[in-house]
Design an enzyme around this catalytic site. Structure first.
Site, PDB file in Angstrom:
ATOM      1  N   HIS A  45       0.809  -1.216   0.000  1.00 52.63           N
ATOM      2  CA  HIS A  45       0.000   0.000   0.000  1.00 52.63           C
ATOM      3  C   HIS A  45       0.846   1.272   0.000  1.00 52.63           C
ATOM      4  O   HIS A  45       0.321   2.366   0.182  1.00 52.63           O
ATOM      5  CB  HIS A  45      -0.942   0.002   1.206  1.00 52.63           C
ATOM      6  CG  HIS A  45      -2.055  -0.994   1.078  1.00 52.63           C
ATOM      7  ND1 HIS A  45      -1.840  -2.338   1.079  1.00 52.63           N
ATOM      8  CD2 HIS A  45      -3.391  -0.827   0.926  1.00 52.63           C
ATOM      9  CE1 HIS A  45      -2.992  -2.975   0.945  1.00 52.63           C
ATOM     10  NE2 HIS A  45      -3.949  -2.083   0.836  1.00 52.63           N
ATOM     11  N   VAL A 172      -1.454  -1.207  17.160  1.00 55.35           N
ATOM     12  CA  VAL A 172      -2.286  -0.799  16.025  1.00 55.35           C
ATOM     13  C   VAL A 172      -2.630  -2.036  15.190  1.00 55.35           C
ATOM     14  O   VAL A 172      -1.749  -2.637  14.567  1.00 55.35           O
ATOM     15  CB  VAL A 172      -1.589   0.254  15.141  1.00 55.35           C
ATOM     16  CG1 VAL A 172      -2.493   0.650  13.977  1.00 55.35           C
ATOM     17  CG2 VAL A 172      -1.223   1.490  15.965  1.00 55.35           C
ATOM     18  N   TRP A 226     -17.945 -17.248   7.883  1.00 58.86           N
ATOM     19  CA  TRP A 226     -19.187 -16.461   7.843  1.00 58.86           C
ATOM     20  C   TRP A 226     -19.128 -15.248   8.766  1.00 58.86           C
ATOM     21  O   TRP A 226     -19.803 -14.262   8.544  1.00 58.86           O
ATOM     22  CB  TRP A 226     -20.387 -17.346   8.215  1.00 58.86           C
ATOM     23  CG  TRP A 226     -20.205 -18.113   9.491  1.00 58.86           C
ATOM     24  CD1 TRP A 226     -20.508 -17.704  10.751  1.00 58.86           C
ATOM     25  CD2 TRP A 226     -19.651 -19.423   9.622  1.00 58.86           C
ATOM     26  NE1 TRP A 226     -20.176 -18.668  11.677  1.00 58.86           N
ATOM     27  CE2 TRP A 226     -19.653 -19.740  11.002  1.00 58.86           C
ATOM     28  CE3 TRP A 226     -19.151 -20.361   8.720  1.00 58.86           C
ATOM     29  CZ2 TRP A 226     -19.171 -20.956  11.496  1.00 58.86           C
ATOM     30  CZ3 TRP A 226     -18.675 -21.577   9.205  1.00 58.86           C
ATOM     31  CH2 TRP A 226     -18.694 -21.859  10.576  1.00 58.86           C
TER      32      TRP A 226
END
Length: 335
Positions: A45, A172, A226
């Site tokens: 990123h 974090v 799920w």
């Protein structure tokens, strides 16, 4: 991999941002956020994400001159319109405002709509923690993760960030709703390396550690099966409803036109609830307990979220930041 000094990486990114039309302080901040993300080891990123950012500026999905605007407010919560400006600049401004609201009222929240990919979501958790605040923030994405019970991408891998301030090193958590983000899958695929645990399904419906097979099937595995699928859905609902931005099902499926995202930023100032020493004592007790547990592999001690980030930050500042040689040649050649 090639290692380059942080200052050189930042300077190259700054030139690239200016070439794209970002002005003065905005170009500097955008470049810094990209550079710091790469410095901290979130390579998918940081610099590696820049080519997509550049392409989206050039195709009109990102307006480099747009700035976020407050459109509604009540008490400690505000709604902002990002006007499809650079996602990391919008998110940084939103978290700064959230921090100001929290310091004024004890808690603050900003719902940001009509924005773009925020790059590393953890950046905004670190920002809040550096101000001594707890933080919770998330973003929706285009549909790139099958809801549980289907093979069709239905929900987003909506990144979720939780930050806990701690003098000895902030905690974090920065995670996607898929077991591996698509950026991580791409990195494993490029190295032709297997995933450490199954990360999705191949085209025949079998769980696999082959990142390329998961990219081909577009069937990444939700965290917790799920449970991750459900969490993704409610995060999308809250972000879109509170911000007035797009919901996951409204995005085009082309990632090069993924614009209009919805994001939430929440911060809590604990300073009026407990003394800093008391809070730190609690945090240190929890971390000490974690570090004291015997690991399955003696070479891999248990660590808290963000601990590896601090290690990589120090290492990369000392040795230079790993960059892809081909990508570095491209960006460092910007006049």
């Amino acid at each position: 991999m090639l290692r380059v000094p942080y200052a050189d990486l930042y300077a190259a990114l700054l030139k690239a941002m200016q070439q794209l039309g970002l002005q003065s302080d905005r170009a500097a901040l955008c470049a810094r956020l990209f550079a710091e993300t790469t410095r901290d080891g979130v390579y998918t990123h940081g610099l590696n994400r820049f080519p997509r950012f550049e392409a989206m500026v050039r195709n009109g999905s990102i307006d480099v001159n747009a700035e976020p605007e407050r459109t509604a407010a009540f008490g400690s919560i505000e709604r902002w319109d990002g006007h499809r400006g650079p996602g990391n600049l919008n998110a940084y401004a939103a978290m700064q405002r959230t921090i100001a609201l929290a310091k004024q009222n004890g808690i603050g929240a900003v719902a940001l709509g009509n924005t773009n990919h925020w790059m590393r979501g953890g950046s905004y958790g670190w920002l809040a923690a550096e101000h001594g605040l707890f933080a919770l923030c998330w973003s929706n994405t285009l549909a790139n993760l099958p809801a549980w019970g289907t093979a069709i991408p239905t929900v987003g891998n909506n990144p979720l960030v939780i930050a806990v301030p701690r003098p000895q090193g902030h905690v974090v958590l920065d995670m996607a709703m898929s077991q591996f983000s698509y950026g991580s899958l791409a990195a494993y695929s490029k190295r032709n390396a297997p995933l450490p645990v199954p990360g999705g399904y191949d085209t025949t419906g079998n769980l696999t550690t082959d990142a390329a097979a998961i990219e081909e099937s577009q069937r990444a595995l939700p965290i917790g099966y799920w449970k991750g699928s459900s969490l993704s859905l409610v995060l999308d609902m809250m972000a879109a409803m509170l911000s007035g931005g797009l919901a996951t099902h409204q995005f085009p499926l082309d990632p090069m036109h993924e614009a209009g995202q919805s994001q939430i930023f929440l911060a809590i100032d604990p300073s009026h609830l407990s003394a800093a020493e008391e809070l730190n004592q609690i945090a240190e007790g929890i971390i000490a307990n974690l570090h004291g547990i015997t690991p399955l592999d003696a070479a891999r001690p248990l660590r808290y979220p963000g601990e590896q980030t601090l290690h990589l930050r120090e290492e990369n500042l000392r040795l230079g930041i790993p960059v892809d040689p081909e990508l570095w040649q491209q960006i460092s050649a910007v006049p």
